[in-house]
Design an enzyme around this catalytic site. Structure first.
Site, PDB file in Angstrom:
ATOM      1  N   SER A 143       0.747  -1.234  -0.004  1.00 34.74           N
ATOM      2  CA  SER A 143       0.385  -0.344  -0.418  1.00 34.74           C
ATOM      3  C   SER A 143       1.122   1.069   0.309  1.00 34.74           C
ATOM      4  O   SER A 143       1.717   0.531   0.517  1.00 34.74           O
ATOM      5  CB  SER A 143      -1.393  -0.317   1.564  1.00 34.74           C
ATOM      6  OG  SER A 143      -1.484   1.616   0.863  1.00 34.74           O
ATOM      7  N   TYR A 156      -1.731  -1.034  10.387  1.00 39.69           N
ATOM      8  CA  TYR A 156      -1.670  -1.637   8.923  1.00 39.69           C
ATOM      9  C   TYR A 156      -0.281  -0.806   8.178  1.00 39.69           C
ATOM     10  O   TYR A 156       0.353  -1.606   7.526  1.00 39.69           O
ATOM     11  CB  TYR A 156      -2.686  -0.776   8.054  1.00 39.69           C
ATOM     12  CG  TYR A 156      -2.855  -0.828   7.067  1.00 39.69           C
ATOM     13  CD1 TYR A 156      -3.558  -2.192   6.245  1.00 39.69           C
ATOM     14  CD2 TYR A 156      -3.101   0.462   6.255  1.00 39.69           C
ATOM     15  CE1 TYR A 156      -3.655  -2.898   5.367  1.00 39.69           C
ATOM     16  CE2 TYR A 156      -3.251   0.060   4.192  1.00 39.69           C
ATOM     17  CZ  TYR A 156      -3.515  -1.251   4.161  1.00 39.69           C
ATOM     18  OH  TYR A 156      -3.643  -1.070   2.507  1.00 39.69           O
TER      19      TYR A 156
END
Length: 267
Positions: A143, A156
């Site tokens: 990401s 995350y």
């Protein structure tokens, strides 16, 4: 249209029951790949499979990637039913929408279990199959958050960054054995990722972010991703201008990136 570079390649996609995973399955099936599709929800995998080109040639393997015994069984099934594996696309994952001060230690562990530990275990388990014919390709869906770190995504971002650096080590260690390793860094893509994201106590957020709702489609992402992979790219950033700029600044000027992130409005 069949793509000779992918035709008849056996490609395993995790998290294939929706979103980016489903879009990648459509793109690769249209190019002539033979797919192994995994996710926890069998009925959704069946829906995806039925919509694909040459649907009967694809294999469904329902799988919770955090279950090490289930991973071993999945590897055995691929070995027995297909006999080989060309690509592994590690797409399964879960996001986060909670401030660090509101996040429990158990939620931190859950994020790392899914987004890091399960993925490296699955990859390590699949290496004998991938390397059997002189090398295959491993793809990690990281990401942009794993490059820059943003508010509401502390653990995350950390897990996605860890995955990126583990991929770098894997690439270096097994280059001589012919293994290709690519990491893709998506920005915002219009999927249910924010609905399923964990809040501080580990429950699902249950709603879609505005940035997610107005982002590029999963189909557009998949088209760009496959094109980049076929060009042999290993570091692939796909997103809007802000995400691409953030990824670039993170490499050129970390101090400027810290200021940009601090002043940004994300949720």
């Amino acid at each position: 249209m069949i793509n000779p570079a992918i035709h008849n390649k056996v490609i395993w996609i995790t998290g294939a029951s929706g979103g980016i995973g489903e879009a990648l399955a459509r793109e690769l099936a249209a190019d002539g790949a033979r797919l192994v599709l995994s996710a926890r929800r069998l009925h959704e995998l069946e829906r995806v499979k039925a919509s694909l080109a040459n649907s009967q040639q694809h294999l469904l393997l329902p799988l919770d990637i955090t279950d090490v015994n289930a991973v071993s069984a999945a590897i055995a099934a691929i070995t027995q039913q297909i006999g080989g594996l060309d690509w592994l696309i590690n797409n399964a994952g879960i996001s986060q929408r909670a401030l660090i001060t509101d996040t429990t230690a158990q939620t931190d562990r859950t994020l790392f279990d899914v987004d890091y530990f399960a993925q490296i275990h699955l990859t390590r388990s699949a290496l004998p199959l991938l390397l059997a014919d002189g090398g295959g390709k491993v793809v990690f869906i990281s990401s942009v958050a794993g490059l820059v770190g943003t508010q509401y995504r502390g653990s995350y971002s950390a897990a996605k960054a860890a995955l990126h650096l583990w991929a770098n080590s894997l690439r270096a260690e097994l280059f001589d054995k012919g293994l290709q390793v690519a990491t893709i860094f998506p920005g915002f893509v219009k999927t249910d990722v924010s609905r399923n994201a964990l809040t501080g106590d580990g429950s699902a957020l249950g709603s879609m972010d505005d940035a997610q709702a107005n982002a590029m489609t999963a189909e557009a992402f998949a088209e760009k991703a496959v094109k980049a992979l076929l060009k042999g790219k290993n570091y692939i950033v796909i997103g809007g201008l802000k995400e691409r700029l953030g990824a670039l600044v993170s490499r050129l000027s970390p101090e400027l990136m810290y200021k940009m992130v601090r002043n940004s409005k994300v949720r």
